[in-house]
Design a protein around this motif. Structure first.
Motif, PDB file in Angstrom:
ATOM      1  N   UNK A 115      22.236  31.922  38.196  1.00 36.77           N
ATOM      2  CA  UNK A 115      22.849  30.696  37.683  1.00 36.77           C
ATOM      3  C   UNK A 115      24.098  30.335  38.492  1.00 36.77           C
ATOM      4  N   UNK A 116      24.953  31.318  38.736  1.00 36.34           N
ATOM      5  CA  UNK A 116      26.198  31.058  39.475  1.00 36.34           C
ATOM      6  C   UNK A 116      25.901  30.560  40.887  1.00 36.34           C
ATOM      7  N   UNK A 117      24.986  31.217  41.579  1.00 36.21           N
ATOM      8  CA  UNK A 117      24.642  30.788  42.939  1.00 36.21           C
ATOM      9  C   UNK A 117      23.950  29.427  42.920  1.00 36.21           C
ATOM     10  N   UNK A 118      23.125  29.189  41.903  1.00 35.73           N
ATOM     11  CA  UNK A 118      22.465  27.893  41.788  1.00 35.73           C
ATOM     12  C   UNK A 118      23.449  26.766  41.543  1.00 35.73           C
ATOM     13  N   UNK A 119      24.472  27.026  40.716  1.00 32.93           N
ATOM     14  CA  UNK A 119      25.511  26.023  40.466  1.00 32.93           C
ATOM     15  C   UNK A 119      26.282  25.728  41.752  1.00 32.93           C
ATOM     16  N   UNK A 120      26.656  26.773  42.488  1.00 30.28           N
ATOM     17  CA  UNK A 120      27.369  26.578  43.746  1.00 30.28           C
ATOM     18  C   UNK A 120      26.536  25.827  44.765  1.00 30.28           C
ATOM     19  N   UNK A 121      25.262  26.205  44.878  1.00 28.85           N
ATOM     20  CA  UNK A 121      24.358  25.526  45.806  1.00 28.85           C
ATOM     21  C   UNK A 121      24.228  24.046  45.442  1.00 28.85           C
ATOM     22  N   UNK A 122      24.021  23.766  44.148  1.00 24.73           N
ATOM     23  CA  UNK A 122      23.883  22.378  43.710  1.00 24.73           C
ATOM     24  C   UNK A 122      25.133  21.558  43.957  1.00 24.73           C
ATOM     25  N   UNK A 123      26.304  22.174  43.755  1.00 26.36           N
ATOM     26  CA  UNK A 123      27.570  21.465  43.960  1.00 26.36           C
ATOM     27  C   UNK A 123      27.718  21.018  45.409  1.00 26.36           C
TER      28      UNK A 123
END
Length: 454
Positions: free
Chosen positions: A252-260
């Motif tokens: 989730x954390x990496x996905x949020x960073x990637x999406x940002x």
């Protein structure tokens, strides 16, 4: 409908200015008011859907958005439309996290991937096709009042959505009444306000140094207080606005960073490309929108395919998409200074490639970011993911637009040079997203090796 209003209104701004005799500050808030309200409401709205009835929150959001759209279209004074756009943003913020929450709750396995595929295709197409649809509506309605159609078109769609939602969306099963964490809502909303305000309040003539960046310090303090409050609220056994355990979910954390970072580059691409085509080459709004249509076609196609393939290929699919986009943007950067004639047609193959890559990013990233999040927290998790994307979009647009116009002024109106210069920043954002995708790809491979899963 909600995401389309982010891009479609940009095309209508000159028409709104002429039709209402509005000043630049009011026009700026037609865009900024929507973005601010949208971004602030997302996480609380996701939590509200988790804690109460997701269908009810969705329908209230659609009703608010539809009424606000009608008020925007009927506006007789600049203040009307500026205020109505804030209300419209609140409606959009109520709607969006419920969509990912419904998908997370109602679908499993490959079916969930296909559902997120449709969701991702909608995001990509809505963002890319906005200039085309906006230009077409303004051409149909005329320069004086065509902008009203941009808002009125939402009214019949919204009414139809309310009917369909009442009939088809499931009613949430009644469980123990959960706390809505009002203090957490206020703290988080205020923090998001001070993050977004310096990003969305600047005009085209402002340099980055002229924005009130000190507000980010206020936001950081509010976020620190918010985290302390959430820990205290958790210790009482009551539900919090944001489940802090989400930060322990690495996917989730990496996905949020990637999406940002991806949305920081993704959103700004269309704006600077539209400015280059319209102001630099003299394209009409409709012609500029049509020139970007290959991206929309490629994005929609690959998003549908990506939704079906995400269960099989996982994060590798996202990495492939980001690689394609990076290559496409580098090619655009190399080509633009040397193009002449029908530039839009010559860029079509490269934009198609970028779109094919983009469709492999949004959908799989949503699926992979939420695949380890408990369904009961799907709304809050999806809201946080969407908020990060909105903040990323605001950051990207603020930085890239400021650099674009500074380059136009310093190069005596060389829009091709300004586009190439600003593309360097968008490429950097996408490369950071790619690095995060690779990090998650390696992490997942190690986890499979440790558990002995083939």
């Amino acid at each position: 409908m909600t995401l389309l209003d982010v891009s479609i209104v940009n095309v209508a701004l000159p028409s709104i200015r002429d039709g209402l005799d509005a000043g630049n500050s009011t026009i700026q808030w037609v865009v900024a008011g929507y973005a601010l309200a949208f971004g602030i409401v997302l996480v609380p709205a996701g939590r509200l859907g988790d804690a109460r009835s997701r269908r009810t929150v969705f329908m209230v959001g659609v009703a608010v958005f539809t009424v606000a759209s009608a008020v925007c279209g009927a506006a007789q004074e600049p203040l009307w439309i500026a205020a109505a756009r804030v209300v419209q943003g609140i409606g959009g913020g109520l709607i969006t996290p419920q969509v990912s929450g419904f998908i997370q709750n109602l679908f499993k396995g490959p079916e969930r991937g296909r559902a997120f595929g449709l969701f991702g295709a909608t995001i990509g197409v809505s963002t890319a096709i906005g200039p085309v649809l906006g230009g077409l509506l303004i051409q149909l309605g005329g320069q004086e009042s065509g902008w009203r159609l941009v808002f009125f078109v939402n009214v019949p769609i919204g009414i139809l959505l309310l009917v369909l939602a009442h009939r088809y969306l499931p009613v949430s099963a009644r469980g123990p009444r959960q706390s809505l964490d009002p203090v957490g809502v206020v703290l988080f909303g205020a923090a998001m306000f001070f993050v977004l305000l310096p990003l969305v309040s600047g005009s085209q003539d402002d340099s980055l140094s002229q924005r009130p960046w000190w507000l980010l310090g206020v936001s950081a303090v509010l976020l620190a207080v918010f985290v302390l409050w959430e820990r205290r609220w958790t210790s009482t056994g009551r539900e919090t606005l944001l489940d802090l355990s989400l930060v322990k979910v690495r996917s989730f954390v990496l996905g949020v960073g990637l999406g940002t970072f991806y949305f920081a580059g993704f959103t700004s691409i269309f704006i600077v490309l539209t400015l280059y085509l319209q102001q630099g080459l003299g394209y009409s709004a409709l012609e500029a929108g049509l020139a970007q249509l290959p991206f929309a076609v490629g994005s929609a196609t690959s998003a549908l395919v990506g939704g079906r393939l995400v269960e099989r290929f996982g994060r590798l699919l996202v990495v492939t998409g980001l690689t394609l986009i990076t290559v496409a943007l580098v090619v655009v950067d190399l080509l633009v200074p040397h193009l002449s004639g029908d530039v839009g047609l010559k860029l079509a193959p490269v934009l198609l490639l970028a779109g094919l890559g983009g469709g492999l990013v949004i959908t799989p990233n949503i699926t992979l970011s939420l695949d380890e999040v408990e369904p009961a927290r799907a709304g809050a998790g999806g809201g946080l993911l969407q908020t990060a994307q909105r903040v990323g979009s605001a950051i990207g647009v603020a930085i890239v637009l400021a650099l674009f116009f500074e380059r136009v002024r310093s190069s005596d109106g060389d829009f091709a040079d300004a586009l190439s210069y600003s593309l360097h920043v968008t490429i950097a954002f996408v490369v950071v997203a790619l690095a995060m995708g690779l990090l998650d790809l390696v992490r997942r491979a190690r986890d499979r090796d440790d558990t002995g899963v083939a």
